[in-house]
Scaffold this active site. Structure first.
Site, PDB file in Angstrom:
ATOM      1  N   LYS A  63       0.841  -1.207   0.000  1.00  0.00           N
ATOM      2  CA  LYS A  63       0.000   0.000   0.000  1.00  0.00           C
ATOM      3  C   LYS A  63       0.877   1.257   0.000  1.00  0.00           C
ATOM      4  CE  LYS A  63      -3.672  -2.649   2.121  1.00  0.00           C
ATOM      5  NZ  LYS A  63      -4.560  -2.995   3.238  1.00  0.00           N
ATOM      6  N   GLN A 107      -5.047  -1.782   9.529  1.00  0.00           N
ATOM      7  CA  GLN A 107      -4.803  -3.072   8.895  1.00  0.00           C
ATOM      8  C   GLN A 107      -5.308  -4.196   9.800  1.00  0.00           C
ATOM      9  OE1 GLN A 107      -3.673  -3.440   5.810  1.00  0.00           O
ATOM     10  NE2 GLN A 107      -3.553  -5.669   5.840  1.00  0.00           N
ATOM     11  N   ASP A 130     -11.170   2.026   3.415  1.00  0.00           N
ATOM     12  CA  ASP A 130     -11.381   0.586   3.215  1.00  0.00           C
ATOM     13  C   ASP A 130     -12.856   0.308   2.936  1.00  0.00           C
ATOM     14  OD1 ASP A 130      -9.203  -1.207   3.326  1.00  0.00           O
ATOM     15  OD2 ASP A 130      -8.993  -0.933   5.490  1.00  0.00           O
TER      16      ASP A 130
HETATM   17  N1  GUN Z   1      -6.310  -7.286   5.968  1.00  0.00           N
HETATM   18  C1  GUN Z   1      -6.438  -8.056   4.854  1.00  0.00           C
HETATM   19  N2  GUN Z   1      -6.987  -7.325   3.839  1.00  0.00           N
HETATM   20  C2  GUN Z   1      -7.217  -6.088   4.340  1.00  0.00           C
HETATM   21  C3  GUN Z   1      -7.764  -4.900   3.774  1.00  0.00           C
HETATM   22  O1  GUN Z   1      -8.171  -4.835   2.609  1.00  0.00           O
HETATM   23  N3  GUN Z   1      -7.828  -3.826   4.616  1.00  0.00           N
HETATM   24  C4  GUN Z   1      -7.410  -3.876   5.910  1.00  0.00           C
HETATM   25  N4  GUN Z   1      -7.528  -2.785   6.659  1.00  0.00           N
HETATM   26  N5  GUN Z   1      -6.905  -4.977   6.467  1.00  0.00           N
HETATM   27  C5  GUN Z   1      -6.799  -6.071   5.678  1.00  0.00           C
END
Ligand code: GUN
Length: 302
Positions: A63, A107, A130
């Site tokens: 990211k 996350q 998200d």
């Molecule tokens: N953990 C696994 N995939 C994701 C995601 O798309 N966003 C977040 N915040 N945590 C994750």
């Protein structure tokens, strides 16, 4: 579209998430350049990560790399797994109030002593890039959604960019999770005007449903759950699964595996997403699009 040249017996075309995500990064970069020309600051995404889970750090690094690639600013906040729920909620409050942060994510997974629901619901919906909050989940059925859940948005976007028609098609979604299967089913219904069947772990005779799918989307996290005998020829396959499985031939000692038996199923499907390189990069591309949207909503048109 690229044909699947590495699998000569395959009839499938690859739904190349890596390529589509790269196109989206170029589009977002252009917008950032335009903002800079107008003397406006770049969008700023904050990422909270708790603990030292290797997979989570790998995803977060992806990211950050994407933010750098498009010219976004980013703010990384890493906390020990012992942080209390209260303290973490205070950091969420700070980011909610910080005008220099346009959007942020926490996350997942979080340590067991912290409630994911409590933390997620504390995020201001307009900064929830998200798309995890109940408000953004519900906004799927509104006329003007604020921010759409990132992974389902990525799936819809890859289908749209490959001109895969949804209206009137039978979409079967395997997995009804709050973060992927459930919102995606609603988006397929609302935006796609598809006929949707949703299966979960309680479904009896899964194959009787998957065999009926024109478009089969699988988001379970069980490698090789979907085998060739469970699908009809010509089906479009979107594999959202990403499970780390041991692989001694790889430098890291593991590889990512989807939920679909790719080699066999791609012999009869019309389109298929690979793992890795399918939905994964699209989730990050959606995060960029959502962050740009959050920025625009908060700073450009009020
Ligand atoms: N953990 C696994 N995939 C994701 C995601 O798309 N966003 C977040 N915040 N945590 C994750």
């Amino acid at each position: 579209m690229t044909s699947n040249s590495s699998h000569p017996t395959s009839s499938s075309k690859i739904l190349d998430g890596k390529k589509v995500a790269s196109d989206i990064r170029s589009e977002v970069s252009l917008k950032v350049e335009q903002l800079k020309k107008e003397d406006k600051r770049a969008p700023n995404l904050a990422i909270i990560i708790v603990g030292d889970d290797g997979a989570s750090h790998t995803y977060v690094n992806g990211k950050i790399k994407a933010c750098k690639a498009v010219g976004f600013d980013y703010t990384l906040m890493h906390f020990a797994s012992t942080i209390s729920e209260d303290k973490l909620l205070k950091h969420v409050d700070q980011l909610n109030d910080d005008e220099d942060i346009d959007g942020f994510i926490v996350q997942l997974p979080l340590p067991e002593h912290i409630s994911v629901e409590k933390v997620t619901e504390r995020i201001k919906p307009e900064k929830d890039v998200d798309g995890f909050t109940n408000q953004n989940f519900g906004s799927i059925v509104s006329k003007n959604p604020l921010i759409l859940p990132a992974t389902p948005f990525g799936v819809m976007e890859i289908l749209r960019r490959y001109d895969i028609p949804l209206e009137g098609k039978h979409c079967v979604v395997v997995g009804s999770s709050r973060l992927v299967g459930a919102p995606l089913s609603m988006m397929l219904l609302e935006e796609g005007r598809a006929t949707v069947t949703v299966c979960n772990k309680y479904t009896t005779d899964l194959a009787s449903h998957t065999k009926e799918a024109d478009i089969l989307i699988v988001a379970v996290g069980k490698p090789n759950l979907i085998t060739k005998d469970m699908v009809k020829p010509g089906v479009v396959i979107v594999d959202v699964g990403t499970t780390r499985v041991e692989d001694s031939s790889s430098k890291t000692g593991f590889k990512l595996s989807g939920d679909v038996d790719y080699e066999a199923v791609s012999e009869i499907s019309s389109y298929i997403t690979p793992v890795p390189g399918g939905v994964g990069p699209m989730t990050i591309a959606s995060l960029l699009l959502n962050t740009m949207r959050a920025y625009e909503q908060q700073h450009l048109n009020g």
